[in-house]
Design an enzyme around this catalytic site. Structure first.
Site, PDB file in Angstrom:
ATOM      1  N   PRO A 105       0.817  -1.222   0.000  1.00 24.34           N
ATOM      2  CA  PRO A 105       0.000   0.000   0.000  1.00 24.34           C
ATOM      3  C   PRO A 105       0.847   1.266   0.000  1.00 24.34           C
ATOM      4  O   PRO A 105       0.338   2.363  -0.251  1.00 24.34           O
ATOM      5  CB  PRO A 105      -0.844  -0.109   1.275  1.00 24.34           C
ATOM      6  CG  PRO A 105      -0.340  -1.263   2.031  1.00 24.34           C
ATOM      7  CD  PRO A 105       0.582  -2.058   1.175  1.00 24.34           C
TER       8      PRO A 105
ATOM      9  N   GLU B  45       1.788  -5.462   7.538  1.00 25.26           N
ATOM     10  CA  GLU B  45       2.561  -5.077   8.734  1.00 25.26           C
ATOM     11  C   GLU B  45       3.826  -5.884   8.779  1.00 25.26           C
ATOM     12  O   GLU B  45       4.384  -6.100   9.837  1.00 25.26           O
ATOM     13  CB  GLU B  45       1.751  -5.327  10.005  1.00 25.26           C
ATOM     14  CG  GLU B  45       0.421  -5.930   9.708  1.00 25.26           C
ATOM     15  CD  GLU B  45       0.096  -7.179  10.502  1.00 25.26           C
ATOM     16  OE1 GLU B  45      -0.663  -7.029  11.447  1.00 25.26           O
ATOM     17  OE2 GLU B  45       0.587  -8.269  10.155  1.00 25.26           O
TER      18      GLU B  45
ATOM     19  N   ARG C 275      -5.086  -8.593 -20.181  1.00 24.97           N
ATOM     20  CA  ARG C 275      -6.165  -8.347 -21.130  1.00 24.97           C
ATOM     21  C   ARG C 275      -5.789  -7.311 -22.185  1.00 24.97           C
ATOM     22  O   ARG C 275      -6.444  -7.189 -23.210  1.00 24.97           O
ATOM     23  CB  ARG C 275      -7.461  -7.967 -20.409  1.00 24.97           C
ATOM     24  CG  ARG C 275      -7.382  -6.659 -19.647  1.00 24.97           C
ATOM     25  CD  ARG C 275      -8.590  -6.471 -18.775  1.00 24.97           C
ATOM     26  NE  ARG C 275      -9.833  -6.538 -19.539  1.00 24.97           N
ATOM     27  CZ  ARG C 275     -10.252  -5.599 -20.378  1.00 24.97           C
ATOM     28  NH1 ARG C 275      -9.513  -4.516 -20.551  1.00 24.97           N
ATOM     29  NH2 ARG C 275     -11.368  -5.719 -21.025  1.00 24.97           N
TER      30      ARG C 275
ATOM     31  N   ASP D   7     -12.054   0.444 -24.158  1.00 25.92           N
ATOM     32  CA  ASP D   7     -12.273   0.386 -22.715  1.00 25.92           C
ATOM     33  C   ASP D   7     -12.327   1.755 -22.079  1.00 25.92           C
ATOM     34  O   ASP D   7     -11.692   2.687 -22.514  1.00 25.92           O
ATOM     35  CB  ASP D   7     -11.104  -0.346 -22.033  1.00 25.92           C
ATOM     36  CG  ASP D   7     -11.301  -1.824 -22.018  1.00 25.92           C
ATOM     37  OD1 ASP D   7     -12.387  -2.260 -22.401  1.00 25.92           O
ATOM     38  OD2 ASP D   7     -10.358  -2.522 -21.624  1.00 25.92           O
TER      39      ASP D   7
HETATM   40 CL1  6GU Z   1      -0.323  -3.862  -3.336  1.00 28.23          CL
HETATM   41  N1  6GU Z   1      -0.919  -4.604  -0.893  1.00 28.23           N
HETATM   42  C1  6GU Z   1      -1.634  -4.518   0.240  1.00 28.23           C
HETATM   43  N2  6GU Z   1      -1.341  -5.341   1.257  1.00 28.23           N
HETATM   44  N3  6GU Z   1      -2.610  -3.650   0.424  1.00 28.23           N
HETATM   45  C2  6GU Z   1      -2.888  -2.849  -0.603  1.00 28.23           C
HETATM   46  C3  6GU Z   1      -2.198  -2.881  -1.814  1.00 28.23           C
HETATM   47  C4  6GU Z   1      -1.200  -3.792  -1.921  1.00 28.23           C
HETATM   48  N4  6GU Z   1      -2.699  -1.949  -2.633  1.00 28.23           N
HETATM   49  C5  6GU Z   1      -3.668  -1.360  -1.935  1.00 28.23           C
HETATM   50  N5  6GU Z   1      -3.787  -1.889  -0.725  1.00 28.23           N
END
Ligand code: 6GU
Length: 235
Positions: free
Chosen positions: A89, A116, A154, A169
């Site tokens: 994230p 984490e 895709r 798209d």
């Molecule tokens: Cl790539 N990994 C995790 N654990 N949470 C996320 C993410 C990735 N992208 C958004 N939230």
């Protein structure tokens, strides 16, 4: 194209990779997707891959040893060095432009870790780029890896049955899609717009462009600003 995935949960990928467009792309040899279980590179008899964080705190942290060994093993499975991506994230936000960019690579190595939980030396030592699929936290990188693989594959030439469907798209032109209709002509008192039954292809194309623009203004005005910015960047 070859995609390697390093994960503690390879079984999670079976269903998404085993259906529809992704299945066909794999069967036809457009993409070779190889799953490797990080746990196979654990060193002790308990197959341990995580440990308590130094400095205390909740949760467990993924140990660097097994992941590094796994990565080195995977990298040597093919002569192509590839582009290594850590799913996290904290990463750069994934979008259609990134999907196109990554789809042009010969090889991707995706590492699905837990949130984490990655020892910082994994990020530094592997020199991996980081990608996130949005501003929310998932329990692990697996679902995110599946999302980006689907978006990339895709777009590969010949992945879709109809040559044109990816070009039209949503987002490819920076706009949302125009409304689509199929039979019946009238459904619960709602009628298909007359223009679509007119057979006038030029008028239909113009109507669709107009609809796409209006919907984008109404529902995703941020996309229009994004396009303006890109135009300015080009000079
Ligand atoms: Cl790539 N990994 C995790 N654990 N949470 C996320 C993410 C990735 N992208 C958004 N939230």
């Amino acid at each position: 194209m070859r995609v390697d995935i390093l994960t503690l949960f390879p079984e999670m990928f079976e269903s998404p990779l085993g259906h529809s467009i992704l299945k066909r792309a794999r069967d036809n040899g457009l993409v070779d997707i190889v799953l490797t279980n990080i746990r196979d590179f654990a060193k002790d008899t308990f197959r341990k891959v995580d440990d308590k964080p130094y400095g205390g705190g909740p949760g467990m942290v993924m140990m660097p040893g097994p992941l590094f060994d796994c990565f080195e093993h995977v990298q040597n499975l093919s002569p192509e060095k590839g582009r290594t991506i850590l799913m996290t994230p904290q990463g750069q936000k994934f979008d259609q432009k990134k999907a196109l960019e990554l789809g042009a690579e010969k090889r991707l190595i995706l590492i699905a870790g837990r949130y984490e939980g990655l020892d910082e030396r994994i990020r530094i030592g592997l020199g991996a780029e980081q990608i996130s699929i949005g501003d929310y936290v998932l329990s692990g990188g697996e679902l995110a890896a599946m999302v980006i693989i689907d978006a990339i594959v895709r777009l590969l030439p010949d992945a879709l049955g109809d040559e044109d469907s990816a070009k039209d798209d949503s987002f490819s032109a920076g706009l949302l899609e125009y409304p689509q209709y199929t039979r019946p002509e009238v459904f619960r008192n709602m009628k298909v717009p007359d223009i679509l039954l007119s057979g006038d292809h030029a008028k239909i194309a113009e109507w669709r462009r107009q609809q796409a623009l209006e919907r984008t203004k109404k529902w995703r005005p941020d996309l229009l600003n994004e396009n303006d910015k890109n135009e300015k960047d080009k000079g």
